[in-house]
Design an enzyme around this catalytic site. Structure first.
Site, PDB file in Angstrom:
ATOM      1  CB  SER A   6      -1.106  -0.421   1.393  1.00  0.00           C
ATOM      2  OG  SER A   6      -1.081   1.921   1.686  1.00  0.00           O
ATOM      3  CG  HIS A  31      -3.351  -1.859  -1.038  1.00  0.00           C
ATOM      4  ND1 HIS A  31      -5.496  -2.472  -2.462  1.00  0.00           N
ATOM      5  CD2 HIS A  31      -4.052  -0.370  -0.648  1.00  0.00           C
ATOM      6  CE1 HIS A  31      -5.684  -2.058  -0.526  1.00  0.00           C
ATOM      7  NE2 HIS A  31      -5.452  -0.874  -0.440  1.00  0.00           N
ATOM      8  CG  ASP A  33      -5.534   2.097   1.155  1.00  0.00           C
ATOM      9  OD1 ASP A  33      -6.335   1.902   0.925  1.00  0.00           O
ATOM     10  OD2 ASP A  33      -4.061   2.379   1.110  1.00  0.00           O
ATOM     11  CG  MET A  35      -8.393   6.911   2.428  1.00  0.00           C
ATOM     12  SD  MET A  35      -7.309   6.706   4.653  1.00  0.00           S
ATOM     13  CE  MET A  35      -6.843   5.928   4.069  1.00  0.00           C
ATOM     14  CG  HIS A  64      -9.505   0.050  -0.149  1.00  0.00           C
ATOM     15  ND1 HIS A  64      -8.350  -0.409   0.803  1.00  0.00           N
ATOM     16  CD2 HIS A  64     -10.313  -0.323   0.529  1.00  0.00           C
ATOM     17  CE1 HIS A  64      -9.192  -0.099   1.610  1.00  0.00           C
ATOM     18  NE2 HIS A  64     -10.724   0.365   1.800  1.00  0.00           N
ATOM     19  CG  MET A  66     -11.478   3.061   2.439  1.00  0.00           C
ATOM     20  SD  MET A  66      -9.896   3.226   3.138  1.00  0.00           S
ATOM     21  CE  MET A  66      -8.945   3.261   1.156  1.00  0.00           C
ATOM     22  CG  MET A 135     -11.551  -2.602   5.214  1.00  0.00           C
ATOM     23  SD  MET A 135     -10.492  -2.432   4.856  1.00  0.00           S
ATOM     24  CE  MET A 135      -9.244  -1.386   5.542  1.00  0.00           C
ATOM     25  CG  ASP A 173      -6.247  -3.107   3.468  1.00  0.00           C
ATOM     26  OD1 ASP A 173      -4.397  -2.592   3.322  1.00  0.00           O
ATOM     27  OD2 ASP A 173      -6.576  -2.415   2.399  1.00  0.00           O
TER      28      ASP A 173
HETATM   29  C1  DX5 Z   1      -6.304   1.484   5.422  1.00  0.00           C
HETATM   30  C2  DX5 Z   1      -5.969   0.819   4.534  1.00  0.00           C
HETATM   31  C3  DX5 Z   1      -4.582   0.036   4.609  1.00  0.00           C
HETATM   32  C4  DX5 Z   1      -3.178   0.876   4.602  1.00  0.00           C
HETATM   33  C5  DX5 Z   1      -2.683  -0.886   5.052  1.00  0.00           C
HETATM   34  O1  DX5 Z   1      -7.697   1.803   5.712  1.00  0.00           O
HETATM   35  O2  DX5 Z   1      -7.143   0.531   3.591  1.00  0.00           O
HETATM   36  O3  DX5 Z   1      -4.625  -0.257   2.909  1.00  0.00           O
HETATM   37  O4  DX5 Z   1      -2.695   0.903   4.223  1.00  0.00           O
HETATM   38  O5  DX5 Z   1      -1.863  -0.173   5.949  1.00  0.00           O
HETATM   39  P1  DX5 Z   1      -0.943  -1.094   7.196  1.00  0.00           P
HETATM   40  O6  DX5 Z   1      -0.426  -2.349   6.347  1.00  0.00           O
HETATM   41  O7  DX5 Z   1       0.169  -0.008   7.211  1.00  0.00           O
HETATM   42  O8  DX5 Z   1      -2.037  -1.033   8.136  1.00  0.00           O
HETATM   43 ZN    ZN Z   2      -6.281  -0.447   1.573  1.00  0.00          ZN
END
Ligand code: DX5
Ligand code: ZN
Length: 217
Positions: A6, A31, A33, A35, A64, A66, A135, A173
């Site tokens: 990620s 990956h 993220d 948000m 991903h 969010m 998750m 994840d």
């Molecule tokens: C959290 C993200 C993850 C995050 C994981 O909301 O969806 O992808 O980056 O990070 P680690 O591996 O540090 O938990």
């Molecule tokens: Zn993620």
């Protein structure tokens, strides 16, 4: 086990180089993220940033989302170069319509559940999905502790797929590192996301190798 580092934990001032670095270190997917500060209490990157790093690797972009209204942004992420788009069942968009929209752009669809959401909520859409994401932390931030008690959800998806003759990948994840990955491997996870576990490791290639080989022991 496939490994999807990620980028949330990378050095954001040189994302292109970071992508090249994890590609060379053996990542299977990247990956990303996304948000929006509403669906989760954090803001990260959007389509413009994803587009700007697309040319740095041929690896699939595992996006991903969010965000509250994923359906409104599928075209933007398609144009940015997403290969897989995963959105939350808890988001406001109609799930079936969002899956259709993702597929209409030639992208592989995934659905994701937060820790407090029963995984059965995605079962009505299972036959339309490429991937289910479970998750293993509350979404929003990297560096949180792995919730091993989410592994029954992995088993439940695997069993449901077997019963219905479906071939849907299961990804986890949150909080995955060499210390926690064995629980995921035992449960039959196909892809693990790892942010801090990969980016904060002393040896990135070794960290990825350990995750990848976790289902061989
Ligand atoms: C959290 C993200 C993850 C995050 C994981 O909301 O969806 O992808 O980056 O990070 P680690 O591996 O540090 O938990
Ligand atoms: Zn993620």
């Amino acid at each position: 086990m496939k490994v999807a580092p990620s980028l949330l934990s990378c050095d954001f001032s040189k994302m292109g180089e970071e992508v090249i670095r994890i590609d060379k270190a053996g990542a299977d997917l990247i990956h990303l993220d996304v948000m929006d500060g509403h669906f989760v209490p954090n803001l990260t990157i959007g389509p413009a940033v994803i587009k700007s790093i697309r040319s740095y690797t041929k690896l699939p972009f595992d996006v991903h989302l969010m965000i509250d209204d994923p359906i409104d942004y599928i075209d933007s992420f398609a144009e940015a170069g997403a290969d897989i788009i995963t959105f939350h069942i808890e988001a406001r968009s109609d799930a079936a319509a969002t899956i259709d929209k993702i597929k209409s752009r030639g992208i592989l669809p995934g659905l994701v559940v937060k820790p407090n959401t029963p995984v059965e909520e995605i079962f009505p859409y299972l036959d339309q999905l490429y991937m289910v994401l479970i998750m293993t932390v509350e979404p929003g931030f990297g560096g949180q502790a792995f919730m091993e008690n989410m592994m029954p959800k992995v088993t439940a998806v695997k069993e449901e797929c077997q019963k219905r003759g479906l071939d849907v990948l299961v990804e986890v994840d949150g909080g995955i590192s060499e210390k926690t990955v064995s629980a995921a491997a035992k449960a039959g996870v196909d892809i693990c996301v790892s942010g801090t576990g990969v980016f904060k490791a002393k040896d990135t290639a070794e960290a990825i190798r350990v995750l990848r080989e976790s289902d061989m022991v």
